[in-house]
Design a protein around this motif. Sequence first.
Motif, PDB file in Angstrom:
ATOM      1  N   GLN A  48      -3.429 -15.099  11.620  1.00  0.00           N
ATOM      2  CA  GLN A  48      -3.457 -14.510  10.280  1.00  0.00           C
ATOM      3  C   GLN A  48      -2.447 -15.240   9.393  1.00  0.00           C
ATOM      4  O   GLN A  48      -1.320 -15.493   9.805  1.00  0.00           O
ATOM      5  CB  GLN A  48      -3.094 -13.020  10.370  1.00  0.00           C
ATOM      6  N   ARG A  49      -2.854 -15.571   8.194  1.00  0.00           N
ATOM      7  CA  ARG A  49      -1.927 -16.227   7.256  1.00  0.00           C
ATOM      8  C   ARG A  49      -0.937 -15.198   6.724  1.00  0.00           C
ATOM      9  O   ARG A  49      -1.320 -14.063   6.442  1.00  0.00           O
ATOM     10  CB  ARG A  49      -2.697 -16.880   6.114  1.00  0.00           C
ATOM     11  N   PRO A  50       0.324 -15.576   6.575  1.00  0.00           N
ATOM     12  CA  PRO A  50       1.324 -14.620   6.085  1.00  0.00           C
ATOM     13  C   PRO A  50       1.096 -14.256   4.619  1.00  0.00           C
ATOM     14  O   PRO A  50       0.758 -15.115   3.807  1.00  0.00           O
ATOM     15  CB  PRO A  50       2.646 -15.361   6.268  1.00  0.00           C
ATOM     16  N   HIS A  51       1.275 -13.002   4.317  1.00  0.00           N
ATOM     17  CA  HIS A  51       1.162 -12.511   2.948  1.00  0.00           C
ATOM     18  C   HIS A  51       2.094 -11.312   2.799  1.00  0.00           C
ATOM     19  O   HIS A  51       1.936 -10.312   3.498  1.00  0.00           O
ATOM     20  CB  HIS A  51      -0.286 -12.113   2.654  1.00  0.00           C
ATOM     21  N   PHE A  52       3.063 -11.428   1.917  1.00  0.00           N
ATOM     22  CA  PHE A  52       4.092 -10.398   1.789  1.00  0.00           C
ATOM     23  C   PHE A  52       3.523  -9.021   1.477  1.00  0.00           C
ATOM     24  O   PHE A  52       3.971  -8.021   2.031  1.00  0.00           O
ATOM     25  CB  PHE A  52       5.134 -10.805   0.743  1.00  0.00           C
ATOM     26  N   ILE A  53       2.531  -8.952   0.607  1.00  0.00           N
ATOM     27  CA  ILE A  53       2.000  -7.637   0.235  1.00  0.00           C
ATOM     28  C   ILE A  53       1.431  -6.929   1.457  1.00  0.00           C
ATOM     29  O   ILE A  53       1.682  -5.739   1.668  1.00  0.00           O
ATOM     30  CB  ILE A  53       0.964  -7.748  -0.896  1.00  0.00           C
ATOM     31  N   SER A  54       0.692  -7.648   2.304  1.00  0.00           N
ATOM     32  CA  SER A  54       0.134  -6.990   3.484  1.00  0.00           C
ATOM     33  C   SER A  54       1.238  -6.520   4.427  1.00  0.00           C
ATOM     34  O   SER A  54       1.094  -5.505   5.111  1.00  0.00           O
ATOM     35  CB  SER A  54      -0.861  -7.902   4.205  1.00  0.00           C
ATOM     36  N   TYR A  55       2.347  -7.242   4.445  1.00  0.00           N
ATOM     37  CA  TYR A  55       3.487  -6.840   5.275  1.00  0.00           C
ATOM     38  C   TYR A  55       4.095  -5.530   4.783  1.00  0.00           C
ATOM     39  O   TYR A  55       4.295  -4.598   5.547  1.00  0.00           O
ATOM     40  CB  TYR A  55       4.538  -7.960   5.263  1.00  0.00           C
ATOM     41  N   TYR A  56       4.364  -5.432   3.487  1.00  0.00           N
ATOM     42  CA  TYR A  56       4.992  -4.192   3.037  1.00  0.00           C
ATOM     43  C   TYR A  56       4.002  -3.042   2.974  1.00  0.00           C
ATOM     44  O   TYR A  56       4.383  -1.886   3.163  1.00  0.00           O
ATOM     45  CB  TYR A  56       5.827  -4.360   1.766  1.00  0.00           C
ATOM     46  N   VAL A  57       2.708  -3.333   2.763  1.00  0.00           N
ATOM     47  CA  VAL A  57       1.699  -2.273   2.832  1.00  0.00           C
ATOM     48  C   VAL A  57       1.683  -1.671   4.235  1.00  0.00           C
ATOM     49  O   VAL A  57       1.588  -0.448   4.401  1.00  0.00           O
ATOM     50  CB  VAL A  57       0.309  -2.807   2.438  1.00  0.00           C
ATOM     51  N   LEU A  58       1.802  -2.517   5.249  1.00  0.00           N
ATOM     52  CA  LEU A  58       1.841  -2.021   6.628  1.00  0.00           C
ATOM     53  C   LEU A  58       3.044  -1.103   6.840  1.00  0.00           C
ATOM     54  O   LEU A  58       2.930  -0.035   7.439  1.00  0.00           O
ATOM     55  CB  LEU A  58       1.870  -3.197   7.605  1.00  0.00           C
ATOM     56  N   HIS A  59       4.196  -1.515   6.338  1.00  0.00           N
ATOM     57  CA  HIS A  59       5.387  -0.663   6.445  1.00  0.00           C
ATOM     58  C   HIS A  59       5.159   0.688   5.771  1.00  0.00           C
ATOM     59  O   HIS A  59       5.476   1.737   6.346  1.00  0.00           O
ATOM     60  CB  HIS A  59       6.613  -1.354   5.834  1.00  0.00           C
ATOM     61  N   MET A  60       4.615   0.657   4.558  1.00  0.00           N
ATOM     62  CA  MET A  60       4.374   1.905   3.829  1.00  0.00           C
ATOM     63  C   MET A  60       3.339   2.757   4.578  1.00  0.00           C
ATOM     64  O   MET A  60       3.506   3.980   4.703  1.00  0.00           O
ATOM     65  CB  MET A  60       3.887   1.629   2.403  1.00  0.00           C
ATOM     66  N   ALA A  61       2.301   2.136   5.094  1.00  0.00           N
ATOM     67  CA  ALA A  61       1.242   2.872   5.797  1.00  0.00           C
ATOM     68  C   ALA A  61       1.798   3.610   7.005  1.00  0.00           C
ATOM     69  O   ALA A  61       1.479   4.783   7.232  1.00  0.00           O
ATOM     70  CB  ALA A  61       0.135   1.904   6.227  1.00  0.00           C
ATOM     71  N   LEU A  62       2.633   2.927   7.784  1.00  0.00           N
ATOM     72  CA  LEU A  62       3.170   3.563   8.986  1.00  0.00           C
ATOM     73  C   LEU A  62       4.187   4.659   8.663  1.00  0.00           C
ATOM     74  O   LEU A  62       4.497   5.485   9.517  1.00  0.00           O
ATOM     75  CB  LEU A  62       3.774   2.517   9.928  1.00  0.00           C
ATOM     76  N   ASN A  68       1.944   1.253  -2.865  1.00  0.00           N
ATOM     77  CA  ASN A  68       2.734   0.743  -3.996  1.00  0.00           C
ATOM     78  C   ASN A  68       4.044   1.502  -4.191  1.00  0.00           C
ATOM     79  O   ASN A  68       4.667   1.413  -5.236  1.00  0.00           O
ATOM     80  CB  ASN A  68       1.895   0.777  -5.268  1.00  0.00           C
ATOM     81  N   ASP A  69       4.477   2.219  -3.174  1.00  0.00           N
ATOM     82  CA  ASP A  69       5.714   2.997  -3.239  1.00  0.00           C
ATOM     83  C   ASP A  69       6.952   2.141  -2.946  1.00  0.00           C
ATOM     84  O   ASP A  69       8.070   2.609  -3.059  1.00  0.00           O
ATOM     85  CB  ASP A  69       5.630   4.160  -2.235  1.00  0.00           C
ATOM     86  N   CYS A  70       6.759   0.909  -2.570  1.00  0.00           N
ATOM     87  CA  CYS A  70       7.854   0.023  -2.185  1.00  0.00           C
ATOM     88  C   CYS A  70       8.409  -0.668  -3.434  1.00  0.00           C
ATOM     89  O   CYS A  70       7.699  -1.413  -4.103  1.00  0.00           O
ATOM     90  CB  CYS A  70       7.323  -1.010  -1.185  1.00  0.00           C
ATOM     91  N   ARG A  71       9.692  -0.431  -3.718  1.00  0.00           N
ATOM     92  CA  ARG A  71      10.298  -0.986  -4.939  1.00  0.00           C
ATOM     93  C   ARG A  71      11.768  -1.304  -4.718  1.00  0.00           C
ATOM     94  O   ARG A  71      12.362  -0.870  -3.742  1.00  0.00           O
ATOM     95  CB  ARG A  71      10.195   0.030  -6.072  1.00  0.00           C
ATOM     96  N   GLY A  72      12.327  -2.019  -5.660  1.00  0.00           N
ATOM     97  CA  GLY A  72      13.765  -2.244  -5.744  1.00  0.00           C
ATOM     98  C   GLY A  72      14.389  -2.823  -4.492  1.00  0.00           C
ATOM     99  O   GLY A  72      13.892  -3.786  -3.913  1.00  0.00           O
ATOM    100  N   ALA A  73      15.503  -2.215  -4.098  1.00  0.00           N
ATOM    101  CA  ALA A  73      16.279  -2.725  -2.954  1.00  0.00           C
ATOM    102  C   ALA A  73      15.467  -2.676  -1.662  1.00  0.00           C
ATOM    103  O   ALA A  73      15.581  -3.576  -0.820  1.00  0.00           O
ATOM    104  CB  ALA A  73      17.563  -1.915  -2.801  1.00  0.00           C
ATOM    105  N   GLU A  74      14.641  -1.654  -1.516  1.00  0.00           N
ATOM    106  CA  GLU A  74      13.809  -1.562  -0.309  1.00  0.00           C
ATOM    107  C   GLU A  74      12.840  -2.741  -0.244  1.00  0.00           C
ATOM    108  O   GLU A  74      12.671  -3.367   0.804  1.00  0.00           O
ATOM    109  CB  GLU A  74      13.028  -0.246  -0.297  1.00  0.00           C
ATOM    110  N   LYS A  75      12.205  -3.070  -1.358  1.00  0.00           N
ATOM    111  CA  LYS A  75      11.265  -4.186  -1.394  1.00  0.00           C
ATOM    112  C   LYS A  75      11.989  -5.507  -1.143  1.00  0.00           C
ATOM    113  O   LYS A  75      11.484  -6.381  -0.438  1.00  0.00           O
ATOM    114  CB  LYS A  75      10.532  -4.206  -2.735  1.00  0.00           C
ATOM    115  N   ALA A  76      13.179  -5.661  -1.714  1.00  0.00           N
ATOM    116  CA  ALA A  76      13.964  -6.875  -1.496  1.00  0.00           C
ATOM    117  C   ALA A  76      14.347  -7.022  -0.023  1.00  0.00           C
ATOM    118  O   ALA A  76      14.281  -8.125   0.537  1.00  0.00           O
ATOM    119  CB  ALA A  76      15.210  -6.867  -2.376  1.00  0.00           C
ATOM    120  N   ALA A  77      14.724  -5.930   0.613  1.00  0.00           N
ATOM    121  CA  ALA A  77      15.077  -5.971   2.040  1.00  0.00           C
ATOM    122  C   ALA A  77      13.860  -6.310   2.888  1.00  0.00           C
ATOM    123  O   ALA A  77      13.953  -7.099   3.846  1.00  0.00           O
ATOM    124  CB  ALA A  77      15.677  -4.639   2.483  1.00  0.00           C
TER     125      ALA A  77
END
Length: 112
Positions: A48-62, A68-77
């Motif tokens: 699978q090709r890396p894509h940041f959005i799919s990575y943080y969507v997975l975090h939010m899903a779990l 789209n709840d990922c923002r600010g310092a959490e998104k930067a981390a």
Amino acid sequence: MSGTAISSIKNLGPASEAAFLRAGVPDAETLREIGADEGYRRLLQSGQRPHFISYYVLHMALQGRPWNDCRGAEKAALRRAFDALVATTKDPSAEGLPRALAMALDFYGIRA
């Protein structure tokens, strides 16, 4: 007996489920058990090709949160964690090289 479909997790649909199945993650229970980072690492290792959005969507899903709840310092981390994961995960098509190195070599036309 198989477990619950990965697509039963909010924000993860049939395409995500198919990708996880190709990566050897058979069900939602396994994905929750291994967590977002290991799950995403397995996706990368399966090609699978890396894509940041799919990575943080997975975090939010779990976490049961909207994608789209990922923002600010959490998104930067998460971006730093994503970059580190991509840099250290080997791409099966990259002759055993770390993905980031293989991508750089490809960018400069060094690899065939």
